[in-house]
Write an enzyme that holds these catalytic residues in place. Structure first.
Site, mmCIF file in Angstrom:
data_model
loop_
_atom_site.group_PDB
_atom_site.id
_atom_site.type_symbol
_atom_site.label_atom_id
_atom_site.label_comp_id
_atom_site.label_asym_id
_atom_site.label_seq_id
_atom_site.Cartn_x
_atom_site.Cartn_y
_atom_site.Cartn_z
ATOM 1 N N CYS A 70 -0.238 5.651 5.835
ATOM 2 C CA CYS A 70 -1.291 5.355 6.814
ATOM 3 C C CYS A 70 -2.281 4.322 6.264
ATOM 4 C CB CYS A 70 -2.001 6.665 7.167
ATOM 5 S SG CYS A 70 -3.539 6.482 8.072
ATOM 6 N N CYS A 104 -5.914 5.447 6.292
ATOM 7 C CA CYS A 104 -6.106 6.470 5.245
ATOM 8 C C CYS A 104 -6.328 5.804 3.897
ATOM 9 C CB CYS A 104 -4.892 7.396 5.165
ATOM 10 S SG CYS A 104 -4.583 8.357 6.655
#
Length: 144
Positions: free
Chosen positions: A70, A73
């Site tokens: 991600c 993230c």
């Protein structure tokens, strides 16, 4: 627990420690493994250690549900580390990799990542999805 001490789970050996509230700011060590109870770093949690930290810590638990693939993230990860140093010892910060801990992601209905969940007394108190800055995370946590 009484108001003069708190139960804290060691991030290293998972032992439960009773720490006088007056000693929280004095960098307490674990009574079992003798390592620091607060490291200024988020704790990586698994299904087993998540339950222990959620149920046995007397301080609020802030969890970042994330995945290694991600992009947002990865962008937010340094901010989350920075917040750990800012908020400890009043909060325990932790990370859960939703790729390896899919059951936790399902249990907490994680639909997008990163998702931050603040737990108080073992219950969800607040939730926020999306990457954000360290200052915004700290402000959000303190407002709840």
């Amino acid at each position: 627990m009484n108001s003069d001490s708190l139960h804290l789970v060691c991030p290293h050996c998972q032992a439960i420690n009773r720490v006088p509230t007056s000693r929280l700011d004095q960098q307490p060590n674990c009574g079992q493994c003798h390592r620091a109870l607060f490291t200024g770093q988020p704790v990586e949690l698994t299904g087993t250690t998540f339950a222990r930290h959620l149920e046995r810590n007397d301080i609020p638990l802030l969890v970042d549900f994330w995945a290694p693939w991600c992009g947002p993230c990865k962008t937010m990860a340094p901010a989350f580390v920075q917040v750990a140093a800012m908020l400890e010892p009043q909060f325990r910060l932790a990370k859960v990799n939703t790729d390896t801990e899919q059951s936790l992601g399902a249990q907490y209905h994680i639909r997008s990542i990163p998702t931050l969940i603040l737990f108080r007394g073992g219950r969800e108190a607040a939730r926020q999805a999306g990457a954000t800055t360290a200052q915004d995370i700290a402000r959000w946590v303190r407002s709840h």
